[in-house]
Design a protein around this motif. Structure first.
Motif, PDB file in Angstrom:
ATOM      1  N   LEU A 185       0.820  -1.207   0.000  1.00  0.00           N
ATOM      2  CA  LEU A 185       0.000   0.000   0.000  1.00  0.00           C
ATOM      3  C   LEU A 185       0.854   1.257   0.000  1.00  0.00           C
ATOM      4  O   LEU A 185       0.514   2.249  -0.659  1.00  0.00           O
ATOM      5  CB  LEU A 185      -0.940  -0.002   1.203  1.00  0.00           C
ATOM      6  CG  LEU A 185      -2.224  -0.837   1.071  1.00  0.00           C
ATOM      7  CD1 LEU A 185      -3.051  -0.740   2.337  1.00  0.00           C
ATOM      8  CD2 LEU A 185      -3.045  -0.410  -0.135  1.00  0.00           C
ATOM      9  N   HIS A 187       0.640   4.211  -2.805  1.00  0.00           N
ATOM     10  CA  HIS A 187       0.339   5.625  -2.540  1.00  0.00           C
ATOM     11  C   HIS A 187       1.442   6.530  -3.068  1.00  0.00           C
ATOM     12  O   HIS A 187       1.169   7.637  -3.558  1.00  0.00           O
ATOM     13  CB  HIS A 187       0.123   5.835  -1.041  1.00  0.00           C
ATOM     14  CG  HIS A 187      -1.195   5.309  -0.546  1.00  0.00           C
ATOM     15  ND1 HIS A 187      -2.407   5.811  -0.974  1.00  0.00           N
ATOM     16  CD2 HIS A 187      -1.491   4.312   0.331  1.00  0.00           C
ATOM     17  CE1 HIS A 187      -3.391   5.156  -0.377  1.00  0.00           C
ATOM     18  NE2 HIS A 187      -2.856   4.241   0.416  1.00  0.00           N
ATOM     19  N   LEU A 193       0.870   6.712  -6.788  1.00  0.00           N
ATOM     20  CA  LEU A 193      -0.297   7.542  -7.111  1.00  0.00           C
ATOM     21  C   LEU A 193       0.021   9.025  -6.943  1.00  0.00           C
ATOM     22  O   LEU A 193      -0.492   9.875  -7.694  1.00  0.00           O
ATOM     23  CB  LEU A 193      -1.473   7.142  -6.224  1.00  0.00           C
ATOM     24  CG  LEU A 193      -2.083   5.763  -6.510  1.00  0.00           C
ATOM     25  CD1 LEU A 193      -3.174   5.439  -5.495  1.00  0.00           C
ATOM     26  CD2 LEU A 193      -2.625   5.682  -7.934  1.00  0.00           C
ATOM     27  N   GLN A 252      -8.819  -1.594  -0.454  1.00  0.00           N
ATOM     28  CA  GLN A 252      -8.157  -0.328  -0.146  1.00  0.00           C
ATOM     29  C   GLN A 252      -7.319   0.143  -1.323  1.00  0.00           C
ATOM     30  O   GLN A 252      -7.313   1.333  -1.664  1.00  0.00           O
ATOM     31  CB  GLN A 252      -7.263  -0.485   1.089  1.00  0.00           C
ATOM     32  CG  GLN A 252      -8.008  -0.862   2.362  1.00  0.00           C
ATOM     33  CD  GLN A 252      -7.045  -1.087   3.511  1.00  0.00           C
ATOM     34  OE1 GLN A 252      -6.194  -0.247   3.809  1.00  0.00           O
ATOM     35  NE2 GLN A 252      -7.160  -2.229   4.167  1.00  0.00           N
ATOM     36  N   ALA A 253      -6.602  -0.786  -1.940  1.00  0.00           N
ATOM     37  CA  ALA A 253      -5.759  -0.430  -3.077  1.00  0.00           C
ATOM     38  C   ALA A 253      -6.605   0.048  -4.261  1.00  0.00           C
ATOM     39  O   ALA A 253      -6.306   1.071  -4.891  1.00  0.00           O
ATOM     40  CB  ALA A 253      -4.896  -1.617  -3.486  1.00  0.00           C
ATOM     41  N   GLU A 309      -9.651   1.278  -4.167  1.00  0.00           N
ATOM     42  CA  GLU A 309     -10.299   2.541  -3.845  1.00  0.00           C
ATOM     43  C   GLU A 309      -9.340   3.712  -4.042  1.00  0.00           C
ATOM     44  O   GLU A 309      -9.720   4.752  -4.579  1.00  0.00           O
ATOM     45  CB  GLU A 309     -10.821   2.521  -2.417  1.00  0.00           C
ATOM     46  CG  GLU A 309     -11.698   3.719  -2.071  1.00  0.00           C
ATOM     47  CD  GLU A 309     -12.475   3.502  -0.799  1.00  0.00           C
ATOM     48  OE1 GLU A 309     -13.610   4.032  -0.703  1.00  0.00           O
ATOM     49  OE2 GLU A 309     -11.965   2.803   0.104  1.00  0.00           O
ATOM     50  N   ALA A 310      -8.083   3.534  -3.637  1.00  0.00           N
ATOM     51  CA  ALA A 310      -7.085   4.580  -3.843  1.00  0.00           C
ATOM     52  C   ALA A 310      -6.852   4.816  -5.332  1.00  0.00           C
ATOM     53  O   ALA A 310      -6.731   5.962  -5.782  1.00  0.00           O
ATOM     54  CB  ALA A 310      -5.775   4.197  -3.158  1.00  0.00           C
ATOM     55  N   GLU A 314      -9.981   6.710  -6.717  1.00  0.00           N
ATOM     56  CA  GLU A 314     -10.045   8.113  -6.307  1.00  0.00           C
ATOM     57  C   GLU A 314      -9.042   8.976  -7.051  1.00  0.00           C
ATOM     58  O   GLU A 314      -9.279  10.157  -7.295  1.00  0.00           O
ATOM     59  CB  GLU A 314      -9.802   8.219  -4.796  1.00  0.00           C
ATOM     60  CG  GLU A 314     -10.968   7.703  -3.958  1.00  0.00           C
ATOM     61  CD  GLU A 314     -10.658   7.728  -2.476  1.00  0.00           C
ATOM     62  OE1 GLU A 314      -9.467   7.929  -2.129  1.00  0.00           O
ATOM     63  OE2 GLU A 314     -11.592   7.539  -1.666  1.00  0.00           O
ATOM     64  N   THR A 315      -7.915   8.392  -7.428  1.00  0.00           N
ATOM     65  CA  THR A 315      -6.879   9.154  -8.125  1.00  0.00           C
ATOM     66  C   THR A 315      -7.135   9.208  -9.619  1.00  0.00           C
ATOM     67  O   THR A 315      -6.731  10.166 -10.289  1.00  0.00           O
ATOM     68  CB  THR A 315      -5.498   8.538  -7.854  1.00  0.00           C
ATOM     69  OG1 THR A 315      -5.295   8.434  -6.449  1.00  0.00           O
ATOM     70  CG2 THR A 315      -4.380   9.405  -8.434  1.00  0.00           C
TER      71      THR A 315
END
Length: 402
Positions: free
Chosen positions: A13, A17, A20, A55-56, A58-59, A62-63
């Motif tokens: 993760l 991030h 991203l 979680q991955a 969703e990130a 969102e990006t």
């Protein structure tokens, strides 16, 4: 063989991030490197634990917002979307990971908006119908999938709202992540443990089978100085699964988590019990169909299983057809013969389980060397056979492993 390390949780993760952040600044290269490193050819994360997949994604969603990470990266992310879809229950939550995603409908709306795909929309529209949207002609992605180089997979027949799911993940340790879900209820999971000993070598896949009637996965690992073979089988459309451990030597001790909200009630048949949720009209039966002991520990909410009579084979049959359970359950061990002689228990095993007179299934497992053997008039060289026993006295195989 890749094994998920304890540090993989934060590392995967964290690196995502970071990639991203670079993508938001206009540099897609780190994201392309991340997807090439962390996702396999089918789009499944190599090391990331199941609880982090949502979680991955969703990130990533969102990006995204109109950005493009390059054709190869976008394709990999779409495959990742399809993979998480396979490992999700029909309510949209990730199997074996009850805490993610927290709001499945909203999560999948965000993902399908960021990464549109007709086949994904087809499956999601069955789970979360949208007003004014006609059912697309595009077929959904294949429902079942299993990795061949690591123990990670899901057995399911379809994408229907009431579909059944058996997900498993043993990329690390002697405990497997498992969820058996059917008729809208999680019946077992999220842990499937063996004798509590440390694993000595990574689990390796030894057999995979997927078809319209059944799915099966088998894997082997070493723990406590013994080789252990683990088996998961689902009979599609029949609301039946078989979970089993085979030890190279010594008695088998195993345990399965029973989700909160299910009651445990022993049945008259030996080694059998009913699992019932708070809701009425639904039930499952868990039946140990070999000599052994089954005990439910209410404090830990674990179904503890142990073989007896020197048995190395511990098969648990699970049924979640409530109508079937209105009929009396019986099971018996069967005689297995080779060259006209009865096989010892440590060479081959077979059993027959019946609900009333109208529904009977048979199960056979070779525990020693491969050979032609027979039971109930059925001759086979397979090391595993699960089938239906007809009223005419014939064995109709549903799934076999050679």
């Amino acid at each position: 063989m890749t094994v998920v390390s304890s540090s993989a949780t934060s590392r995967v993760l964290a690196t995502l991030h970071s990639a991203l952040a670079a993508w938001r600044e206009g540099d897609p290269a780190p994201l392309e490197e991340w997807s090439a490193r962390e996702l396999d050819e089918a789009g499944a994360p190599v090391e990331s634990p199941l609880r982090e997949w949502a979680q991955a994604l969703e990130a990533l969603a969102e990006t995204a917002r109109g950005r493009s990470g390059g054709r190869e990266t976008d394709g990999k992310v779409l495959d990742f979307v399809r993979m998480l879809l396979r490992f999700s229950r029909p309510d949209g939550a990730t199997a074996t990971a009850s805490d993610a995603p927290g709001r499945p409908r909203e999560f999948w709306r965000k993902v399908r908006t960021a990464f549109p795909a007709d086949d994904v929309d087809r499956a999601l529209d069955w789970w979360f119908p949208r007003r004014g949207v006609a059912d697309a002609a595009t077929p959904p992605p294949p429902a079942s999938w299993s990795a061949s180089d690591r123990v990670l997979g899901v057995l399911r027949a379809d994408w229907t709202k009431r579909g059944d799911v058996l997900a498993f993940d043993q990329r690390t340790g002697a405990d497997a992540l498992l969820e058996l879900f059917g008729r809208g209820v999680s019946w077992l999971g999220p842990r499937w443990s063996t004798s509590g000993e440390e694993i000595e070598a990574p689990a390796r896949v030894t057999a995979l089978e997927s078809g319209p009637n059944a799915g099966a996965a088998e894997w082997t690992f070493r723990a406590g100085g013994r080789e252990i073979t683990r088996l998961a089988v689902t009979l599609h459309g029949r609301r039946l699964a078989l979970l089993a451990d085979l030890h190279a030597e010594g008695d088998v001790v195993a345990a399965l988590d029973v989700p909160a909200g299910l009651s445990y009630q022993p049945l008259a048949a030996p080694g059998a019990a009913t699992l019932k949720p708070d809701k009425s009209g639904k039930s499952a039966q868990a039946v140990l169909i070999a000599p052994g002991e089954a005990r439910f520990d209410a404090a830990s909410r674990r179904l503890q299983l142990r073989s007896t009579a020197g048995g190395r084979w511990l098969p648990l049959l699970v049924s979640w057809d409530h109508a079937r359970h209105r009929r009396p359950l019986t099971w018996v061990e069967l005689t297995v013969a080779e060259d006209g002689r009865r096989c010892p228990r440590d060479v081959a095993w077979a059993a027959r389980a019946s609900w009333g007179r109208s529904e009977t299934f048979v199960f056979y497992r070779s525990l020693g060397r491969s050979a032609r053997r027979s039971f109930l008039g059925c001759s086979t060289t397979a090391r595993l056979l699960v089938g239906r026993f007809t009223p005419e006295g014939d064995v109709e195989p549903i799934v076999t492993l050679e």
